[in-house]
Design a protein around this motif. Sequence first.
Motif, PDB file in Angstrom:
ATOM      1  N   GLN A  73       0.824  -1.208   0.000  1.00  0.00           N
ATOM      2  CA  GLN A  73       0.000   0.000   0.000  1.00  0.00           C
ATOM      3  C   GLN A  73       0.862   1.264   0.000  1.00  0.00           C
ATOM      4  O   GLN A  73       0.402   2.312  -0.435  1.00  0.00           O
ATOM      5  CB  GLN A  73      -0.914   0.003   1.225  1.00  0.00           C
ATOM      6  CG  GLN A  73      -1.952  -1.107   1.226  1.00  0.00           C
ATOM      7  CD  GLN A  73      -2.648  -1.228   2.570  1.00  0.00           C
ATOM      8  OE1 GLN A  73      -2.051  -1.672   3.550  1.00  0.00           O
ATOM      9  NE2 GLN A  73      -3.903  -0.804   2.622  1.00  0.00           N
ATOM     10  N   VAL A  74       2.070   1.125   0.514  1.00  0.00           N
ATOM     11  CA  VAL A  74       2.985   2.266   0.599  1.00  0.00           C
ATOM     12  C   VAL A  74       4.358   1.835   0.086  1.00  0.00           C
ATOM     13  O   VAL A  74       4.917   0.833   0.544  1.00  0.00           O
ATOM     14  CB  VAL A  74       3.121   2.779   2.048  1.00  0.00           C
ATOM     15  CG1 VAL A  74       4.084   3.973   2.108  1.00  0.00           C
ATOM     16  CG2 VAL A  74       1.762   3.146   2.631  1.00  0.00           C
ATOM     17  N   TRP A  75       4.875   2.599  -0.871  1.00  0.00           N
ATOM     18  CA  TRP A  75       6.236   2.406  -1.371  1.00  0.00           C
ATOM     19  C   TRP A  75       7.052   3.570  -0.835  1.00  0.00           C
ATOM     20  O   TRP A  75       7.050   4.658  -1.401  1.00  0.00           O
ATOM     21  CB  TRP A  75       6.250   2.372  -2.895  1.00  0.00           C
ATOM     22  CG  TRP A  75       5.511   1.207  -3.475  1.00  0.00           C
ATOM     23  CD1 TRP A  75       4.163   1.066  -3.616  1.00  0.00           C
ATOM     24  CD2 TRP A  75       6.094  -0.006  -3.994  1.00  0.00           C
ATOM     25  NE1 TRP A  75       3.852  -0.149  -4.185  1.00  0.00           N
ATOM     26  CE2 TRP A  75       5.023  -0.826  -4.427  1.00  0.00           C
ATOM     27  CE3 TRP A  75       7.410  -0.468  -4.142  1.00  0.00           C
ATOM     28  CZ2 TRP A  75       5.231  -2.090  -4.990  1.00  0.00           C
ATOM     29  CZ3 TRP A  75       7.616  -1.704  -4.698  1.00  0.00           C
ATOM     30  CH2 TRP A  75       6.549  -2.510  -5.115  1.00  0.00           C
ATOM     31  N   SER A  76       7.762   3.338   0.272  1.00  0.00           N
ATOM     32  CA  SER A  76       8.414   4.455   0.956  1.00  0.00           C
ATOM     33  C   SER A  76       9.800   4.768   0.401  1.00  0.00           C
ATOM     34  O   SER A  76      10.337   5.849   0.652  1.00  0.00           O
ATOM     35  CB  SER A  76       8.513   4.180   2.461  1.00  0.00           C
ATOM     36  OG  SER A  76       9.312   3.042   2.702  1.00  0.00           O
ATOM     37  N   GLN A  77      10.395   3.818  -0.331  1.00  0.00           N
ATOM     38  CA  GLN A  77      11.641   4.119  -1.038  1.00  0.00           C
ATOM     39  C   GLN A  77      11.777   3.115  -2.177  1.00  0.00           C
ATOM     40  O   GLN A  77      11.949   1.922  -1.961  1.00  0.00           O
ATOM     41  CB  GLN A  77      12.867   4.040  -0.131  1.00  0.00           C
ATOM     42  CG  GLN A  77      14.151   4.439  -0.864  1.00  0.00           C
ATOM     43  CD  GLN A  77      15.367   4.496   0.040  1.00  0.00           C
ATOM     44  OE1 GLN A  77      15.264   4.294   1.247  1.00  0.00           O
ATOM     45  NE2 GLN A  77      16.524   4.784  -0.522  1.00  0.00           N
ATOM     46  N   MET A  78      11.736   3.617  -3.403  1.00  0.00           N
ATOM     47  CA  MET A  78      11.795   2.744  -4.579  1.00  0.00           C
ATOM     48  C   MET A  78      13.184   2.700  -5.195  1.00  0.00           C
ATOM     49  O   MET A  78      13.460   1.845  -6.025  1.00  0.00           O
ATOM     50  CB  MET A  78      10.792   3.229  -5.638  1.00  0.00           C
ATOM     51  CG  MET A  78       9.342   3.120  -5.213  1.00  0.00           C
ATOM     52  SD  MET A  78       8.202   3.771  -6.468  1.00  0.00           S
ATOM     53  CE  MET A  78       8.352   5.544  -6.159  1.00  0.00           C
ATOM     54  N   ASP A  79      14.070   3.618  -4.831  1.00  0.00           N
ATOM     55  CA  ASP A  79      15.341   3.760  -5.534  1.00  0.00           C
ATOM     56  C   ASP A  79      16.450   2.926  -4.904  1.00  0.00           C
ATOM     57  O   ASP A  79      16.342   2.446  -3.776  1.00  0.00           O
ATOM     58  CB  ASP A  79      15.767   5.234  -5.537  1.00  0.00           C
ATOM     59  CG  ASP A  79      15.778   5.808  -4.133  1.00  0.00           C
ATOM     60  OD1 ASP A  79      16.701   5.515  -3.362  1.00  0.00           O
ATOM     61  OD2 ASP A  79      14.821   6.546  -3.801  1.00  0.00           O
ATOM     62  N   THR A  80      17.534   2.775  -5.650  1.00  0.00           N
ATOM     63  CA  THR A  80      18.748   2.157  -5.132  1.00  0.00           C
ATOM     64  C   THR A  80      19.946   2.774  -5.830  1.00  0.00           C
ATOM     65  O   THR A  80      19.876   3.135  -7.008  1.00  0.00           O
ATOM     66  CB  THR A  80      18.748   0.627  -5.337  1.00  0.00           C
ATOM     67  OG1 THR A  80      19.892   0.069  -4.685  1.00  0.00           O
ATOM     68  CG2 THR A  80      18.803   0.252  -6.811  1.00  0.00           C
ATOM     69  N   THR A  81      21.042   2.939  -5.100  1.00  0.00           N
ATOM     70  CA  THR A  81      22.275   3.482  -5.677  1.00  0.00           C
ATOM     71  C   THR A  81      23.432   2.613  -5.202  1.00  0.00           C
ATOM     72  O   THR A  81      24.132   2.956  -4.252  1.00  0.00           O
ATOM     73  CB  THR A  81      22.493   4.949  -5.256  1.00  0.00           C
ATOM     74  OG1 THR A  81      22.281   5.071  -3.834  1.00  0.00           O
ATOM     75  CG2 THR A  81      21.530   5.872  -5.977  1.00  0.00           C
TER      76      THR A  81
END
Length: 288
Positions: A144-152
């Motif tokens: 229901q919640v995507w609180s961080q979708m990124d990666t580095t």
Amino acid sequence: MRGQIIITCVAVAVLLPILSTILPRVSSCRVTDPTTTTDLDVRRESRTTKNISTTTYFGCNEVNPNVGDFYPEVPLPFPVLVVGLPKTGTSSITEFFKSAGYRTNHWLCEKGKYLPNPGACATCIENALRAENPTPLSACGDYQVWSQMDTTKPDLGECGMPQIDYLGELHREYPYATFILNLRNVSNWVTSVTNWTSPSNRGTLAERYVRCPSVALNSTSISAMESFYCQHVERIRSFVKQHPTHALVEVDIEDDSTGARMASLFATNASNWRVTNAGHYRTGKQNE
């Protein structure tokens, strides 16, 4: 007959300059159309390097209290997509929604069709799009919640920022999703990413940004980092202005009233808001 020829020549002379400006745009539509799922690398490059004006009705250190005219009532709809940058309170936002009982994801996705082993959600999302799956978030987890979708993590070959690269695709899958733009004092953010390191990854987070092609950042200077941050704030604001079905919630994670604001918008308890993953390097108040 001669009169007709003259008229025809005049018409061609007038139309040719117009056609010459239109045709190149038509030929490039397939590349820049944010709803297309082909040529991902080309489209990502065209988006991340676009010169975005930082002139806006609110500065990148200021929060716009309005969530959008499309949503006069609360609670706001789910899913919630957190579209701010890393080190702007994503851990605190994760715990806020988890404490309220919502299925919440924080950068790590489970093994599945588009991820052979548990790993970065950004990688899963990109793999799904490369397979021409029009619902990349649903394909990567039931949240229901995507609180961080990124990666580095350039040393592991994992670099991706869906909140920069694939806003169009996210909108297409969830045109009524609520966006959270998590903000903090830009100088504090630069200090955080310039000093934050992880034992499993080489270099500071700022240095990893430079080594990640999708981030499109070529320097870790203070001015370059501040510009990158402010351009992203304007990117999100402009996108929501063009796609007003999204509510945009801007929160200052360094503001003591953020918990009450989040609770009022999502019909939950303000006590669910707490500072987590606070960094060791502080300039003023710093939340991670």
